[in-house]
Design a protein around this motif. Structure first.
Motif, PDB file in Angstrom:
ATOM      1  N   SER A  51       0.870  -1.177   0.000  1.00 30.10           N
ATOM      2  CA  SER A  51       0.000   0.000   0.000  1.00 30.10           C
ATOM      3  C   SER A  51       0.908   1.228   0.000  1.00 30.10           C
ATOM      4  N   PRO A  52       0.392   2.397  -0.410  1.00 27.43           N
ATOM      5  CA  PRO A  52       1.268   3.562  -0.587  1.00 27.43           C
ATOM      6  C   PRO A  52       1.790   4.174   0.698  1.00 27.43           C
ATOM      7  N   ASP A  53       1.314   3.718   1.860  1.00 28.15           N
ATOM      8  CA  ASP A  53       1.761   4.310   3.118  1.00 28.15           C
ATOM      9  C   ASP A  53       2.853   3.492   3.806  1.00 28.15           C
ATOM     10  N   ILE A  54       3.461   2.549   3.078  1.00 26.83           N
ATOM     11  CA  ILE A  54       4.619   1.805   3.568  1.00 26.83           C
ATOM     12  C   ILE A  54       5.656   1.813   2.453  1.00 26.83           C
ATOM     13  N   SER A  55       6.897   2.166   2.791  1.00 31.67           N
ATOM     14  CA  SER A  55       7.936   2.268   1.771  1.00 31.67           C
ATOM     15  C   SER A  55       9.118   1.380   2.115  1.00 31.67           C
ATOM     16  N   PHE A  56       9.849   0.972   1.086  1.00 32.89           N
ATOM     17  CA  PHE A  56      11.042   0.140   1.247  1.00 32.89           C
ATOM     18  C   PHE A  56      12.192   0.771   0.491  1.00 32.89           C
ATOM     19  N   ASP A  57      13.356   0.827   1.151  1.00 27.78           N
ATOM     20  CA  ASP A  57      14.567   1.374   0.552  1.00 27.78           C
ATOM     21  C   ASP A  57      15.638   0.288   0.576  1.00 27.78           C
ATOM     22  N   SER A  58      15.965  -0.274  -0.589  1.00 25.50           N
ATOM     23  CA  SER A  58      16.944  -1.359  -0.635  1.00 25.50           C
ATOM     24  C   SER A  58      18.344  -0.879  -0.274  1.00 25.50           C
ATOM     25  N   ALA A  59      18.616   0.428  -0.414  1.00 24.01           N
ATOM     26  CA  ALA A  59      19.939   0.958  -0.076  1.00 24.01           C
ATOM     27  C   ALA A  59      20.208   0.906   1.425  1.00 24.01           C
ATOM     28  N   THR A  60      19.147   0.961   2.222  1.00 25.28           N
ATOM     29  CA  THR A  60      19.287   0.867   3.678  1.00 25.28           C
ATOM     30  C   THR A  60      18.702  -0.428   4.229  1.00 25.28           C
ATOM     31  N   GLY A  61      17.904  -1.124   3.408  1.00 23.47           N
ATOM     32  CA  GLY A  61      17.225  -2.332   3.872  1.00 23.47           C
ATOM     33  C   GLY A  61      16.105  -2.036   4.844  1.00 23.47           C
ATOM     34  N   ARG A  62      15.626  -0.796   4.867  1.00 22.15           N
ATOM     35  CA  ARG A  62      14.627  -0.383   5.840  1.00 22.15           C
ATOM     36  C   ARG A  62      13.236  -0.312   5.228  1.00 22.15           C
ATOM     37  N   ILE A  63      12.249  -0.705   6.034  1.00 23.63           N
ATOM     38  CA  ILE A  63      10.839  -0.594   5.675  1.00 23.63           C
ATOM     39  C   ILE A  63      10.230   0.434   6.610  1.00 23.63           C
ATOM     40  N   THR A  64       9.671   1.505   6.061  1.00 23.35           N
ATOM     41  CA  THR A  64       9.220   2.656   6.849  1.00 23.35           C
ATOM     42  C   THR A  64       7.721   2.826   6.729  1.00 23.35           C
ATOM     43  N   VAL A  65       7.070   3.079   7.866  1.00 26.91           N
ATOM     44  CA  VAL A  65       5.625   3.281   7.859  1.00 26.91           C
ATOM     45  C   VAL A  65       5.302   4.769   7.857  1.00 26.91           C
ATOM     46  N   LYS A  66       4.231   5.117   7.180  1.00 26.34           N
ATOM     47  CA  LYS A  66       3.786   6.505   7.093  1.00 26.34           C
ATOM     48  C   LYS A  66       2.388   6.675   7.668  1.00 26.34           C
ATOM     49  N   ALA A  67       1.912   5.643   8.356  1.00 27.25           N
ATOM     50  CA  ALA A  67       0.622   5.713   9.051  1.00 27.25           C
ATOM     51  C   ALA A  67       0.769   5.012  10.401  1.00 27.25           C
ATOM     52  N   THR A  68       0.427   5.717  11.459  1.00 24.36           N
ATOM     53  CA  THR A  68       0.485   5.133  12.797  1.00 24.36           C
ATOM     54  C   THR A  68      -0.526   4.004  12.916  1.00 24.36           C
ATOM     55  N   GLY A  69      -0.124   2.919  13.554  1.00 20.47           N
ATOM     56  CA  GLY A  69      -1.038   1.797  13.732  1.00 20.47           C
ATOM     57  C   GLY A  69      -0.355   0.615  14.386  1.00 20.47           C
ATOM     58  N   ASP A 122       3.290  -2.188  17.628  1.00 22.71           N
ATOM     59  CA  ASP A 122       2.806  -0.817  17.487  1.00 22.71           C
ATOM     60  C   ASP A 122       3.868   0.031  16.792  1.00 22.71           C
ATOM     61  N   LEU A 123       3.449   0.796  15.778  1.00 26.51           N
ATOM     62  CA  LEU A 123       4.360   1.657  15.036  1.00 26.51           C
ATOM     63  C   LEU A 123       3.732   3.033  14.862  1.00 26.51           C
ATOM     64  N   VAL A 124       4.574   4.053  14.792  1.00 27.51           N
ATOM     65  CA  VAL A 124       4.112   5.413  14.517  1.00 27.51           C
ATOM     66  C   VAL A 124       4.781   5.903  13.242  1.00 27.51           C
ATOM     67  N   VAL A 125       4.256   7.015  12.730  1.00 23.76           N
ATOM     68  CA  VAL A 125       4.774   7.576  11.479  1.00 23.76           C
ATOM     69  C   VAL A 125       6.293   7.773  11.584  1.00 23.76           C
ATOM     70  N   GLY A 126       7.008   7.268  10.612  1.00 20.46           N
ATOM     71  CA  GLY A 126       8.458   7.415  10.566  1.00 20.46           C
ATOM     72  C   GLY A 126       9.225   6.244  11.139  1.00 20.46           C
ATOM     73  N   ASP A 127       8.568   5.360  11.870  1.00 18.67           N
ATOM     74  CA  ASP A 127       9.258   4.168  12.382  1.00 18.67           C
ATOM     75  C   ASP A 127       9.728   3.305  11.217  1.00 18.67           C
ATOM     76  N   TYR A 128      10.894   2.687  11.388  1.00 13.91           N
ATOM     77  CA  TYR A 128      11.389   1.794  10.350  1.00 13.91           C
ATOM     78  C   TYR A 128      11.770   0.443  10.935  1.00 13.91           C
ATOM     79  N   LEU A 129      11.658  -0.579  10.101  1.00 14.97           N
ATOM     80  CA  LEU A 129      11.946  -1.952  10.488  1.00 14.97           C
ATOM     81  C   LEU A 129      13.135  -2.467   9.698  1.00 14.97           C
ATOM     82  N   GLU A 130      13.928  -3.342  10.342  1.00 14.00           N
ATOM     83  CA  GLU A 130      15.020  -4.047   9.682  1.00 14.00           C
ATOM     84  C   GLU A 130      14.913  -5.522  10.047  1.00 14.00           C
ATOM     85  N   LEU A 131      15.126  -6.394   9.076  1.00 15.52           N
ATOM     86  CA  LEU A 131      14.976  -7.830   9.247  1.00 15.52           C
ATOM     87  C   LEU A 131      16.349  -8.474   9.076  1.00 15.52           C
ATOM     88  N   LYS A 132      16.819  -9.157  10.124  1.00 10.94           N
ATOM     89  CA  LYS A 132      18.210  -9.602  10.142  1.00 10.94           C
ATOM     90  C   LYS A 132      18.330 -11.080  10.477  1.00 10.94           C
TER      91      LYS A 132
END
Length: 534
Positions: A51-69, A122-132
């Motif tokens: 969905s458009p409110d979650i983004s992925f950046d392969s350069a950092t390996g981070r998945i970032t949320v843009k909607a709190t939930g 629980d995540l808020v806007v701007g939180d990012y996830l990394e899977l290791k």
């Protein structure tokens, strides 16, 4: 400014690697490497659905949320090793670990090993996830193609139980509950909404009647080399469905999971349970977990528009090499056997044909897929491949090993896939060399049902936020009502104008009152919402 409730918006994300990584962390300093970081690959490639409110950046390996939930997370890496070692995996939020698995045993002749890491977070806007993932020795480890991660925003009730430390063994011949603190110790974390958790029993009790995705994961050690361990989902103490695997004391710690979709009644207890075979015991370890996740459209307002959940109710006939459709009844009946299934949720919007093993979706959308594949009676210790195909084209592939000494084994596959109306999915194993075992199951449901009910999000340039513009509504309705002053009408004007605000004269519901103007009308005419000028 229009106030918008973002809670019921369908937010989802899925990533599946389609290439093998370089050698990852060797664990010498307990470091871990990001499985989705492009620099860990000679040539990184992956398929994503989002969905458009979650983004992925392969350069950092981070998945970032843009909607709190609150989000369901399921991370399943597939790892091979160059020698004997142990492999662990973790989920991090903003650089800090929030889920850590046990270190599972892996040998080069029995790999790859997969690790199902699941939680509700629980995540808020701007939180990012990394899977290791990491190894615990200098032995090299590699993340194989088909390593995956999904996240799905909660729209209703949920419960997550995670064991955060190693527990103690239960009693022989006893059905144990994942999350029972008598076995797990005090190291249990929960995330609950309208579901209660009983620490003394591990039982969950939903307050409301809902359709739930239920997923049990056991990470454990065994004291047996020949007694199978059952793992399954139970409601009010009775089994909904389960399967049996071998957690071998020479190849543990090990991980097995089992999941399904089932409607529960408010007040009904639910649990993930396991039981070792005759005389044997299992010790639950860090990362053992159970999730109940409400999949209703909007806080219980309805079921998804499309769903199916069932499992085969008996072992297939012995299979050899080649590509086999694990839900084709011919694998059970070609030698005179019978084929039957245990239905967890009757199909809606997805048609299953047992004579072909085809799953046909009626409508276009994004579909959550949970596939528990169990192979027993292995005849050779060779690698297999697990495949999901859409209209004959592979959309998911990952390797798996079934070693004769350690079968039956279970492999969990959890992804979100895109589909057009009429697309046909098949679930295949390349080189079964054994039997497709009782309990092999499939659960699918559509996750993007709500987008027509809620805001369409648009990137706000230069920020990590989204504008709260609505899905556009026609300016003139079918009954000739003018919608210029509705929220959706204003959003259309906003988009066309490209300005920061609707022109003030267009944003007032009714004619402006002109100060100082004399006239014969005592009060200015006001058109109330819903009125029509005849």
């Amino acid at each position: 400014m229009t106030t918008i409730d973002l809670a019921p918006y369908s937010s989802y994300f899925s990533i599946i690697t389609t290439a093998d990584s370089n050698n990852l962390s060797t664990g010498g300093s307990d470091d871990q490497d990001n499985v989705f970081l492009a620099s860990n690959y000679s040539s990184f490639s992956a398929n994503t659905v989002s969905s458009p409110d979650i983004s992925f950046d392969s350069a950092t390996g981070r998945i970032t949320v843009k909607a709190t939930g609150t989000y369901l997370l399921v991370y399943i890496p597939t790892i091979t090793v160059s020698g004997g070692t142990a492999v662990g995996s973790s989920i991090s939020k903003n650089g800090s670990e929030v889920f850590v698995s046990s270190n599972l045993t892996a040998f080069s002749n029995t790999d790859p090993v997969s690790i199902t890491c699941q939680q509700i977070l629980d995540l808020v806007v701007g939180d990012y996830l990394e899977l290791k993932s990491s190894g615990v020795s200098t032995t090299a480890i590699v993340a194989q193609n088909g390593s995956s991660f999904i996240m799905l925003k909660a729209n209703g009730d949920y419960a997550s139980i995670i064991q955060t430390g190693d527990g103690i063994s239960g009693s022989a011949n006893t059905l144990e509950v994942i999350g029972d603190q008598d076995l797990a110790g005090n190291g249990v974390t929960t995330n609950l909404n309208n579901v209660t958790y009983a620490t003394g029993t591990g039982l969950l009790t939903p307050a409301n009647s809902r359709p739930f995705l239920l997923l049990a994961t056991l990470m454990g050690e065994s004291d047996t080399s020949n007694q199978e361990t059952s793992i399954g989902v139970y409601a009010n103490g009775s089994v909904v469905d389960n399967t049996a695997v071998l957690i071998h004391q020479d190849n543990d710690p090990n991980e097995e999971s089992y999941g399904l979709m089932k409607s529960l009644t408010g007040g009904q207890t639910v649990s993930g349970r396991y039981q070792a075979g005759s005389g044997a015991t299992i010790t639950p370890l860090k990362g053992a977990s159970f999730t109940a996740f409400d999949v209703s459209n909007n806080d219980g307002a309805g079921t998804p528009s499309a769903f199916i959940s069932f499992a085969v109710a008996a072992d297939s006939e012995p299979q050899t090499s080649g590509e086999k459709n694990c839900f084709d009844e011919d694998l059970w009946t070609s030698g005179g056997g019978t084929y039957s299934t245990t239905v967890h949720s009757a199909a809606t919007g997805i048609t299953y044909a047992s004579d072909t093993g085809f799953f046909t979706v009626a409508n276009a959308g994004k579909y959550f897929v949970l596939w528990n594949v169990v192979i027993g009676n292995a005849t050779t210790s060779q690698s297999r491949n697990f495949l999901i195909k859409k209209d004959g084209t592979t959309v998911f592939s990952t390797p798996g090993m079934v070693y004769t000494t350690y079968s039956p084994v279970e492999r969990t596959i959890c992804v979100i896939l895109d589909a057009d109306a009429g697309d046909v999915f098949t679930f295949k194993i390349q080189g079964v060399r054994g039997k497709i075992a009782d309990g092999t199951g499939i659960s699918m449901f559509r996750v993007d049902d709500l987008e027509h009910l809620n805001p369409f999000f648009y990137d706000r340039p230069g920020t990590d936020l989204f504008d709260d513009r609505h899905a556009p509504e026609a300016l003139i309705a079918d009954d000739f009502t003018i919608n210029s002053f509705s929220a959706d009408g204003r959003s259309v004007q906003y988009n066309r104008a490209g300005s920061k605000q609707v022109p003030f004269t267009l944003g007032v519901p009714g004619p402006l009152s002109l100060r100082g103007r004399e006239g014969t009308i005592s009060e200015p005419p006001i058109v109330k919402p819903g009125d029509k000028k005849n």
